[in-house]
Structures are given as C-alpha cells and as structure tokens.
Design an enzyme around this catalytic site. Structure first.
Site, PDB file in Angstrom:
ATOM      1  N   ASP A 121      -1.235  -9.354   9.228  1.00 56.10           N
ATOM      2  CA  ASP A 121      -0.091  -9.479   8.310  1.00 56.10           C
ATOM      3  C   ASP A 121       1.216  -9.589   9.101  1.00 56.10           C
ATOM      4  OD1 ASP A 121       0.975  -9.778   5.785  1.00 56.10           O
ATOM      5  OD2 ASP A 121       1.201  -7.636   5.418  1.00 56.10           O
ATOM      6  N   PHE A 141       0.785  -1.221   0.000  1.00 57.07           N
ATOM      7  CA  PHE A 141       0.000   0.000   0.000  1.00 57.07           C
ATOM      8  C   PHE A 141       0.820   1.275   0.000  1.00 57.07           C
ATOM      9  CE2 PHE A 141      -2.567  -3.297   1.967  1.00 57.07           C
ATOM     10  CZ  PHE A 141      -3.684  -3.257   1.141  1.00 57.07           C
ATOM     11  N   ILE A 198       5.106   3.269   0.068  1.00 58.29           N
ATOM     12  CA  ILE A 198       6.558   3.261   0.150  1.00 58.29           C
ATOM     13  C   ILE A 198       6.963   4.052   1.388  1.00 58.29           C
ATOM     14  CG2 ILE A 198       8.699   3.869  -1.051  1.00 58.29           C
ATOM     15  CD1 ILE A 198       7.170   3.766  -3.659  1.00 58.29           C
ATOM     16  N   VAL A 199       7.997   3.580   2.078  1.00 61.62           N
ATOM     17  CA  VAL A 199       8.475   4.238   3.296  1.00 61.62           C
ATOM     18  C   VAL A 199       9.782   4.956   2.990  1.00 61.62           C
ATOM     19  CG1 VAL A 199       9.150   3.932   5.694  1.00 61.62           C
ATOM     20  CG2 VAL A 199       7.402   2.448   4.701  1.00 61.62           C
TER      21      VAL A 199
END
Length: 700
Positions: A544, A429, A431-432
C-alpha cells in the site's frame, strides 16, 4: 449550548466534531466569518467543524430564549443557518424536524461524537428510531428500526415532527391530522422547562424540569438496565453497556465435540439457559411449525450449528445461528429464547487441539422507548472469536519482539492520548491519535497511537502483520515502532510522532514544495522500500505504497508507515497469492488477474507516486478528469514534459532530471511485472548510477 437556570449543566446542542469524544484539544477556537459562518479550528488552525451555509453573507449571530442560535444575513432577518435546523441529540419546544431530518445519539454517555442511534422522519413520512451499523456508523448503513409511528400512509403521510411550545410532540400529517408521540397532557410550560433527548443507548425520552423546584421528570427507575445472560460476563466490568464474553467453551461442529460426547457416555455436553419473554426476530435458519417446547429444545441440542432456539406461543420453533442480533424482551412477550451453553453437570475435558477452540462475544445494549407505554429491548449480537488461537499467536508475537518493544496497557494509552482526543489521521483499519508518554519525571515524548477500529479475524491478521513487519526493522526511511497494546479487544500500535504530517499533505497543498526537497524525498522512499524488499530477514511487500502512508519528520525526511497490509515472504520465496490489497490508483494489474503477487507491486505503486512527486498532482484527479499515469506517458511520448510541471521555473531549469524521473516512473508502472525494474535498480537510476533508457508504452 445549555440551560442556564438548571443546576447541572444540561447540554441541548453541540458541534458534532469527528473525533472519538466529540471534543477538541485545548487551544481550539471558534470564529464567526462572513462567508462560512461559525468555524471551529484546532490549535494548528485545521478546521474541525463549520456551519454549512448554502448562500449569503453573515452579519451577526443571535440566540433566542427558546434556545435557537441563528446566523443572520447582512440585509435582513433571514436565517442563513440555525441550531434548530441542525439539531444534534436534543429537541426543544418550538423546534421541529422536517422530512429527511434526524436526531443523532451520542456515542457514549460522555462522548459527544455521533453514536449508532437515529430518530428520523423518513421520506415516506414515517417517524422511526433506527440503529446504524456499530462499526461504520455511516448514515447509509441502517441496521434496523426499533420503533415506527406508522405515519407512512401514501394518502396521508407525515410531513413534520413538531415539538410545540406547550410540550406536546406529534407527527403532523398532510391532512393536518396529528399522531401524538405521547398522549398524556404535558406539564405546564409556564412552570417547567421541556426537552426531548435521544440518548446514547437508544432511549428517546421526554423530560421536564421545574423552574422553581429543580427536579427532573424521568427517574432512575425508568432507565434501561443492561446485564449479561447467565454464564456470560462483561469484558470490561466498568462498562455496563459493553461486550459480554462467555464463561465456557462454545460448541463447534468439529471432531472434538463428537469426542466430547463419547467421553461423557451419552451425556450431552450442552444445555440451555432460558430467557423468558425474549425473542430474536432476525438470524433464524430453521423454522418448524407444530412443535412443543421440549421438541424445539431437542432439535437445537442435536444440531451443532444451532446456537439458540426461540419457541413462540403459536407452537413455532425457530433455530438461530451466531451471530444473534436484536433480541427483544418485553413484559407481554410471546416467545422464550434458549441459548445453548456448556452443561454444568457434565465433566467435559478439553481436547487441547490447536485451531479448534472457539469463543463468542455477546454485545449487550438496552433501549427504553417512550410512547404511551414503555417497552424494554435487549439487543444481543454474538460473533465468533478464536480467542485461544489469538492468544497463542499474539503471545508468540510478543515473545519474539518484546525485547525491542514496549507492551502498553490500554489504560496507559487512554491516559497518553487524553481519551483519544486529537486525531491525526485515519485509514481503512484504524484511526491515529496524538499522545504523550512520560520518559521520566522530567521529560516526555510525543507519540502517534494507531487504534484498530474493527475486530474481525482479518483485522487481527492486520494487527499481527504490522507488528511483525515493522517490529524489528531499523531504517531511517521507516517509521519507528515504539510498542503496542493487545488487551481484550483493544489493538493499538504506538509509533514515533512525525511532526510534518503526510507526503500527501505536503505535495498537494497550494504552494508547490521545492524541487530539491521532492527529489530528496523520492530517493529516500526508494531506499526504504529497497530495505524492505532485500535487506530484512524476511522480504516485506508493503502492498500500500502511497503518499498518505509516507510521513515526514522534523527535517522532512520521508518515513514509510502503515504496514497493516504488508505481506511477508521468506527469502527463498519469490511470490505469493493473496486477496486484493492497497488503494485505487496505485494497484498493479496483477492484483486483478489472480496472478502471483511479488515485490513488483510495490514498484508499480512507487512509480505512480514518483509521478505525483514530480507533478504535485494526484494519481486520479476527478476535478480535471486526469489519470496521471496516462497523461504522463502522453506528455513523454509527445515531448511535452513541460506540461507536467506547469511552467515552474525551478523544474524547467532541471528538465534533464525531470525527464529521467518521468522515464523511471514509466518503467515502474509497466503493466507486465517482468518489465518493471526491482527497487535496487530504481534506486540506482534515481542516483544516476544506472542509465535510464526510454520506456515502452506501459499499457500496450
């Protein structure tokens, strides 16, 4: 690489690094190696890009005056890799594209990352300009082509795109005939520099630059211009190629539209804005022959599903639903488009009902395509956004947690991350990115900024889930949330920065981490999950749990992160029904049975991960064709647990604990949820408080 003798730095080739900007952080370096050629690494030594060599050893690199940089073999002049064979967005004279090769546009005017346009010579010999899916940008997700050379005749296909020394560009066909991209004679190559560029907005242009005078051949008046239709305005006024938002409430097929029509005593609350010489070749759901313009408009006006009508000169009427896409406007167009908008003459009151108001976004982008003639294209894609409902929902979220969290502006986070320069990781979901926030004039703190990269309704839900799930949690084994940004379409979450990366990186590196550290990490993760399941005001099912979602702080203490898939239950609830969430290899059987989902799905995922911690092996190892949970149970049943740890001396000296941990893991991965222990029992077994009995076959 760039032209040295042109005043403005004109880049003709660049390494296409997988970051938002295509740039790398300060302190990165380029190294020429024997076996891999050029390697670009960041300050931490992580590889960002390299030249791909099929074989051979590199002895040196050489750049030619034509602009080709090549890596040469040790014993000959053989080119092992070259920039001409691996182009980015630019072609230079003497450069060619073979069948299957392509140019890639930039993402934006300033970002060197790959964008959504491609110039490709297909396997059938046809040269095409292609648009990729704007969200995934995957090479396989081609949306449509907006130009074709039509050199795909099976008896005489195109075999090469040639840009020759004289500045001519053509598709060379199998019988040596040539299809010229531009018919006119180019400027002399002895007096002008030439280049061809696929721009970020889809424009493919041939440029020439005087070697003496210094002026470019394509003026500003030839560039495409983007603008929003009437009654629409830019979401970001500084981005002329960005999204357009409606300045009115769009029609729905709900009860409120019927009541609106009644209130206005027969006056239709909607009318049309006209886009002359504009057509939309896709997304029509109705086609009617022998219509005149007025009948076409009336048909759309009376249809609550109709968002726009296209009337063609051959008396054909096409009705369109949202999202509209690939709108084309040209001087010789034979169609007019009518977009339905709120009637400005009608006084239409708002019903104020929840959940019924709907907004639409228009994504605008123009393309100027050069052959012998230039044609302007306007791409318009509209998609539904229940923005009023979002405002209420996110507003409620902000009110609930803003006492604990900081609300950032998008501009603040752009500055903090250096325009999203350094990527730390990515998931389904978002990008960091690494960032730095000033605490005061003398100090600053490093943060991790997660930027959601999709904006569908379900992604809005993921954003709210993550904020709700972790906003008020406080536990040493959970990542701490600092704040968030909810501005326009921008959804970002700001976390504390944890310097030692993910548990996956820690476990699966070449040197096996110490057994004591792994034991401590296993217990810490279990305590964090127990907190989520039993010690929050609302039970949180993470959904998750996996090594990629466990981060390690400066002391290698584990922190559970990424709550985008979390499912919240009130304390008096025991289960819920939901769509499949999570990651292959860590999913419990009930996900696939349409069975009620309980906290036992996290127990299953933890069991898989506990085996990974014990063995330092991935749940699914494609190289060795191993499914870890099956192999672990076989080793346990056969009394050969030493195979799992591969004769590592430290673990061999503590085989009693290894066996206990394997048995706990097998209890956790039982196919029947009722046989799995809860996380409180799991934690007590890990700590030695509860005896661990031999588990049954997890998949009988």
């Amino acid at each position: 690489m760039w032209f040295d003798k042109i005043p403005d730095k004109t880049i003709v080739w660049h390494a296409q690094v997988n970051t938002t900007t295509g740039l790398v952080p300060d302190g990165s370096r380029v190294t020429l190696t024997i076996d891999r050629g050029l390697i670009l690494t960041d300050p931490r030594g992580q590889e960002l890009w390299r030249s791909s060599l099929d074989s051979g050893s590199v002895s040196r690199g050489r750049i030619t005056d034509a602009g080709n940089f090549a890596l040469l073999s040790e014993d000959s002049e053989t080119e092992l890799w070259s920039s001409f064979a691996n182009p980015t967005d630019t072609l230079l004279p003497t450069q060619s594209i073979e069948v299957g090769g392509n140019l890639s546009s930039r993402r934006t005017e300033t970002s060197l990352a790959k964008g959504r346009f491609r110039l490709r010579l297909g396997d059938d010999g046809d040269l095409q300009l292609l648009v990729l899916n704007s969200k995934s940008l995957a090479e396989t997700d081609e949306y449509f082509s907006y130009y074709s050379s039509k050199t795909n005749d099976p008896s005489n296909p195109g075999i090469q795109l040639v840009f020759n020394q004289s500045g001519y560009m053509y598709v060379l066909q199998s019988n040596d005939s040539r299809f010229y991209i531009k018919d006119e004679v180019p400027k002399s190559s002895s007096d002008y520099y030439h280049r061809a560029v696929l721009h970020f907005d889809g424009l493919f242009a041939l440029y020439y630059h005087s070697k003496g005078q210094g002026n470019n051949g394509l003026g500003d008046n030839r560039r495409p211009k983007c603008q929003c239709p009437e009654m629409f305005s830019l979401v970001d006024s500084s981005d002329e190629y960005g999204d357009c938002k409606p300045d009115f409430k769009m029609q729905t097929c709900g009860a409120e539209d019927s009541k609106t029509a009644d209130v206005n005593a027969g006056v239709n609350p909607y009318e049309f804005i006209r886009l002359n010489r504009t057509k939309f070749p896709t997304s029509d759901y109705g086609k009617y022959a022998n219509y005149d313009e007025e009948l076409c408009k009336a048909s759309c006006l009376s249809d609550c599903f109709c968002a726009a009508a296209v009337f063609r000169s051959d008396q054909v009427c096409l009705k369109k639903k949202f999202p509209l896409s690939f709108g084309q406007r040209s001087l010789d167009g034979d169609s007019d488009t009518f977009i339905k908008v709120l009637n400005r003459a009608a006084d239409v009151p708002s019903t104020g009902k929840k959940g019924k108001n709907r907004d639409w976004l228009i994504i605008g982008c123009s393309v100027l395509l050069g052959t012998s003639a230039f044609v302007n294209f306007i791409f318009v894609a509209l998609y539904s956004k229940k923005r009023l409902k979002q405002a209420r929902d996110i507003g409620a979220t902000s009110t609930a947690i803003e006492s604990n969290l900081r609300v950032f502006t998008y501009r603040e986070l752009v500055a903090a991350t250096g325009d999203f320069m350094e990527e730390l990781g990515r998931g389904a979901f978002g990008i960091v990115y690494k960032g730095t926030l000033k605490v005061n004039s003398d100090s600053e703190v490093t943060v991790a900024v997660k930027k959601l990269d999709r904006f569908a309704q379900e992604d809005e839900k993921e954003f709210k889930n993550e904020i709700n799930a972790i906003g008020q949690t406080h536990h040493k084994n959970l990542v701490r949330l600092i704040g968030f940004c909810n501005e326009g379409q921008n959804r970002l979450i700001v976390y504390e920065y944890l310097p030692h990366g993910t548990l996956a990186d820690y476990l699966f590196r070449r040197q096996r981490p110490s057994w004591e550290d792994r034991r401590r990490i296993a217990v810490g993760i279990a305590r964090g999950i127990l907190y989520l399941h039993e010690e929050c005001s609302e039970q949180i099912i993470h959904c998750d749990i996996k090594p990629q979602n466990i981060l390690l702080d400066e002391n290698y203490c584990p922190r559970i992160s990424d709550f985008g898939l979390a499912k919240l239950l009130m304390m008096n609830q025991t289960h819920t029904l939901t769509n499949i969430r999570g990651t292959k290899g860590y999913l419990a059987a009930e996900w696939f049975r349409n069975s009620p989902i309980t906290s036992k799905v996290d127990v299953y995922s933890y069991g898989v991960m506990l085996l990974e911690i014990v063995c330092c092996k991935k749940a699914v190892d494609l190289e060795d064709s191993v499914i870890l949970i099956d192999w672990a149970y076989d080793c346990f049943r056969q009394g050969s647990l030493d195979d799992l740890i591969e004769d590592n001396l430290v673990e061999i000296d503590d085989m009693e604990t290894v066996e206990i941990y394997v048995k706990i893991a097998i209890w956790c991965i039982q196919e029947e949820p009722g046989l799995r222990p809860n996380m409180r029992i799991v934690t007590q077994m890990l700590e030695g408080v509860v005896q661990v009995h031999d588990p049954p076959n997890p998949s009988p």
